[in-house]
Motif scaffolding. Structure first.
Motif, PDB file in Angstrom:
ATOM      1  N   GLU A  68       0.841  -1.195   0.000  1.00 23.44           N
ATOM      2  CA  GLU A  68       0.000   0.000   0.000  1.00 23.44           C
ATOM      3  C   GLU A  68       0.880   1.249   0.000  1.00 23.44           C
ATOM      4  O   GLU A  68       1.996   1.254   0.508  1.00 23.44           O
ATOM      5  CB  GLU A  68      -0.896   0.015   1.240  1.00 23.44           C
ATOM      6  N   ALA A  69       0.352   2.293  -0.591  1.00 23.61           N
ATOM      7  CA  ALA A  69       1.096   3.546  -0.668  1.00 23.61           C
ATOM      8  C   ALA A  69       1.365   4.103   0.730  1.00 23.61           C
ATOM      9  O   ALA A  69       0.489   4.075   1.600  1.00 23.61           O
ATOM     10  CB  ALA A  69       0.318   4.566  -1.493  1.00 23.61           C
ATOM     11  N   GLU A  70       2.579   4.599   0.948  1.00 22.74           N
ATOM     12  CA  GLU A  70       2.928   5.178   2.234  1.00 22.74           C
ATOM     13  C   GLU A  70       2.374   6.601   2.336  1.00 22.74           C
ATOM     14  O   GLU A  70       2.162   7.269   1.327  1.00 22.74           O
ATOM     15  CB  GLU A  70       4.452   5.222   2.387  1.00 22.74           C
ATOM     16  N   PRO A  71       2.147   7.085   3.556  1.00 22.55           N
ATOM     17  CA  PRO A  71       1.745   8.487   3.717  1.00 22.55           C
ATOM     18  C   PRO A  71       2.847   9.399   3.199  1.00 22.55           C
ATOM     19  O   PRO A  71       4.033   9.051   3.228  1.00 22.55           O
ATOM     20  CB  PRO A  71       1.573   8.632   5.231  1.00 22.55           C
ATOM     21  N   ALA A  72       2.454  10.568   2.727  1.00 22.35           N
ATOM     22  CA  ALA A  72       3.429  11.530   2.209  1.00 22.35           C
ATOM     23  C   ALA A  72       4.379  11.970   3.322  1.00 22.35           C
ATOM     24  O   ALA A  72       3.958  12.266   4.435  1.00 22.35           O
ATOM     25  CB  ALA A  72       2.711  12.735   1.619  1.00 22.35           C
ATOM     26  N   ARG A  73       5.677  11.991   3.014  1.00 21.91           N
ATOM     27  CA  ARG A  73       6.697  12.398   3.985  1.00 21.91           C
ATOM     28  C   ARG A  73       7.713  13.281   3.284  1.00 21.91           C
ATOM     29  O   ARG A  73       7.888  13.225   2.064  1.00 21.91           O
ATOM     30  CB  ARG A  73       7.391  11.162   4.591  1.00 21.91           C
ATOM     31  N   MET A  74       8.421  14.088   4.095  1.00 20.30           N
ATOM     32  CA  MET A  74       9.463  14.966   3.556  1.00 20.30           C
ATOM     33  C   MET A  74      10.667  14.981   4.496  1.00 20.30           C
ATOM     34  O   MET A  74      10.516  14.813   5.709  1.00 20.30           O
ATOM     35  CB  MET A  74       8.948  16.393   3.360  1.00 20.30           C
ATOM     36  N   TRP A  75      11.834  15.205   3.912  1.00 19.46           N
ATOM     37  CA  TRP A  75      13.084  15.272   4.669  1.00 19.46           C
ATOM     38  C   TRP A  75      13.905  16.477   4.200  1.00 19.46           C
ATOM     39  O   TRP A  75      13.796  16.905   3.040  1.00 19.46           O
ATOM     40  CB  TRP A  75      13.922  14.016   4.453  1.00 19.46           C
ATOM     41  N   LEU A  76      14.725  17.003   5.108  1.00 14.43           N
ATOM     42  CA  LEU A  76      15.733  18.001   4.769  1.00 14.43           C
ATOM     43  C   LEU A  76      17.076  17.279   4.678  1.00 14.43           C
ATOM     44  O   LEU A  76      17.416  16.477   5.543  1.00 14.43           O
ATOM     45  CB  LEU A  76      15.809  19.090   5.847  1.00 14.43           C
ATOM     46  N   TYR A  77      17.836  17.583   3.647  1.00 12.90           N
ATOM     47  CA  TYR A  77      19.125  16.934   3.440  1.00 12.90           C
ATOM     48  C   TYR A  77      20.180  17.987   3.141  1.00 12.90           C
ATOM     49  O   TYR A  77      19.950  18.881   2.308  1.00 12.90           O
ATOM     50  CB  TYR A  77      19.018  15.940   2.277  1.00 12.90           C
ATOM     51  N   PHE A 222      11.495  26.306   4.327  1.00 10.52           N
ATOM     52  CA  PHE A 222      12.386  25.317   4.920  1.00 10.52           C
ATOM     53  C   PHE A 222      13.818  25.838   4.922  1.00 10.52           C
ATOM     54  O   PHE A 222      14.326  26.289   3.899  1.00 10.52           O
ATOM     55  CB  PHE A 222      12.290  23.991   4.176  1.00 10.52           C
ATOM     56  N   GLN A 223      14.474  25.751   6.086  1.00  9.75           N
ATOM     57  CA  GLN A 223      15.799  26.318   6.282  1.00  9.75           C
ATOM     58  C   GLN A 223      16.857  25.225   6.477  1.00  9.75           C
ATOM     59  O   GLN A 223      16.585  24.188   7.083  1.00  9.75           O
ATOM     60  CB  GLN A 223      15.802  27.235   7.513  1.00  9.75           C
ATOM     61  N   LEU A 224      18.071  25.508   5.999  1.00 12.87           N
ATOM     62  CA  LEU A 224      19.182  24.586   6.215  1.00 12.87           C
ATOM     63  C   LEU A 224      19.573  24.570   7.688  1.00 12.87           C
ATOM     64  O   LEU A 224      19.859  23.518   8.258  1.00 12.87           O
ATOM     65  CB  LEU A 224      20.381  24.998   5.362  1.00 12.87           C
ATOM     66  N   LEU A 235      10.883  16.024   8.352  1.00  7.85           N
ATOM     67  CA  LEU A 235       9.976  17.062   8.826  1.00  7.85           C
ATOM     68  C   LEU A 235       8.803  16.420   9.549  1.00  7.85           C
ATOM     69  O   LEU A 235       8.322  15.360   9.155  1.00  7.85           O
ATOM     70  CB  LEU A 235       9.438  17.876   7.642  1.00  7.85           C
ATOM     71  N   ARG A 236       8.341  17.068  10.629  1.00  2.00           N
ATOM     72  CA  ARG A 236       7.126  16.601  11.279  1.00  2.00           C
ATOM     73  C   ARG A 236       5.957  16.768  10.315  1.00  2.00           C
ATOM     74  O   ARG A 236       5.885  17.744   9.570  1.00  2.00           O
ATOM     75  CB  ARG A 236       6.874  17.384  12.570  1.00  2.00           C
ATOM     76  N   ARG A 237       5.044  15.835  10.356  1.00  2.00           N
ATOM     77  CA  ARG A 237       3.942  15.869   9.389  1.00  2.00           C
ATOM     78  C   ARG A 237       3.057  17.095   9.572  1.00  2.00           C
ATOM     79  O   ARG A 237       2.511  17.623   8.603  1.00  2.00           O
ATOM     80  CB  ARG A 237       3.118  14.587   9.513  1.00  2.00           C
TER      81      ARG A 237
END
Length: 344
Positions: A68-77, A222-224, A235-237
């Motif tokens: 099943e598709a995962e919930p949308a998530r984001m990360w800072l790199y 979004f900041q470095l 990132l927190r959802r």
């Protein structure tokens, strides 16, 4: 046996997008898997990617149902210099994905940073978010710290602030500020709202400057920050929903709560000083009356005699200075000790 692809695909999402969301492969690679005849929908093997699926369809890859598709998530790199922003490089150079944490799920980069650039790169597992944030229409400002070789002045960057054409390609106006000169180099802060290939480097070269370091410090909100090179931070959802305008998924989202509560907080904050003000006014009036009449034992307005604890706080002994400010409201019988804090 391979069956023909159904002639009337149902409404829904493209099969490649669904496969990408399920973590099977990137959207481009998913299309190759489909064309190779490895994907089936409800038992029918597909031979082309132009096919839509609905939530009730059964999808298999090599005979196995997809997850099943995962919930949308984001990360800072924090991308270091020397890595390519791609899944696979034709020149066999190291990519950012070669250095990702092992427990990180399959992710895609939002936009790119060239091999010599460093700084903030957004990652997501959701193709829709990736495409949305890459569109110039999103309007998010991307800010960079840029070091150039030379001694520019503010007038040097006038063409960039107006917008220029480089090799037949039009660049939108940039925000450029000259921060400081450091020896033979100058540090700048550059902001732009589009992400064309090597845009800042090409624009600087067009006005006679060479970029020798480029660091992206922000992408929209979004900041470095203090993220170290090579580190990844999810990132927190809640933050992701708020910044991407996804509050509609949560009927009691943060923005709505703030709009309802903000007037109450202002009202509560303005009420306390007025209560304290009435107590101070009462104390000052009592002190002025006693000073004018020269009374040492005359009952005060509250009924207590000067010398009692409550009267002492209100300045029963004139000293030429205003009495200490009281934070309590006298209560109870005359001469009694005030009982606790005033009710609000």
């Amino acid at each position: 046996m391979t069956q023909d692809t159904p002639s009337q695909p149902p409404k829904g999402d493209r099969i490649a997008k669904v496969l990408a969301r399920a973590g099977v492969a990137s959207r481009r690679d998913a299309e190759k898997i489909i064309e190779a005849g490895r994907v089936a929908v409800n038992g029918t093997v597909l031979d082309r990617a132009a096919y839509n699926v609905s939530p009730g369809d059964t999808i298999t890859v090599d005979g196995k149902p997809i997850a099943e598709a995962e919930p949308a998530r984001m990360w800072l790199y924090h991308k270091p210099a020397g890595l390519v922003t791609t899944n696979r490089d034709e020149k066999d150079r190291e990519t950012i994905f070669d250095h990702m944490p092992e427990d990180l799920p399959r992710v895609m980069s939002v936009g790119r940073l060239d091999i010599n650039s460093e700084g903030l790169l957004l990652l997501t597992n959701d193709g829709g978010i990736k495409r949305k944030l890459e569109l110039p229409s999103t309007g998010w400002l991307r800010r960079y710290r840029v070091r150039v070789n030379g001694r520019p002045t503010e007038d040097t960057f006038t063409p960039l602030r107006k917008g220029i054409v480089v090799e037949g390609e039009k660049f939108q106006p940039m925000q450029v500020s000259l921060d400081r000169q450091q020896g033979a180099n100058a540090w700048l802060t550059v902001g732009l709202r589009e992400g064309k290939n090597r845009e800042i480097r090409r624009a600087m070269q067009d006005i006679g400057l060479t970029v020798n370091r480029l660091i992206r410090i922000s992408y929209g909100p979004f900041q470095l920050g203090d993220l170290k090179q090579g580190e990844v931070e999810e990132l927190r959802r809640k933050v992701m929903r708020d910044q991407l305008g996804m509050e509609a998924e949560d009927p009691v989202g943060t923005a709505k709560k703030k709009e309802v509560k903000r007037p109450d907080r202002k009202y509560a904050a303005s009420r306390k000083p007025s209560e304290q003000g009435r107590t101070r006014d009462r104390a000052r009036a009592e002190y002025a009356r006693e000073k004018a009449e020269g009374s040492g034992g005359r009952p005060t307005a509250t009924g207590s005699k000067s010398g009692a604890k409550s009267g002492a706080k209100f300045g029963a002994k004139p000293s030429g200075k205003p009495a200490p400010k009281s934070r309590q409201r006298p209560q109870g019988k005359p001469g009694a000790k005030p009982q606790g804090k005033p009710k609000r």
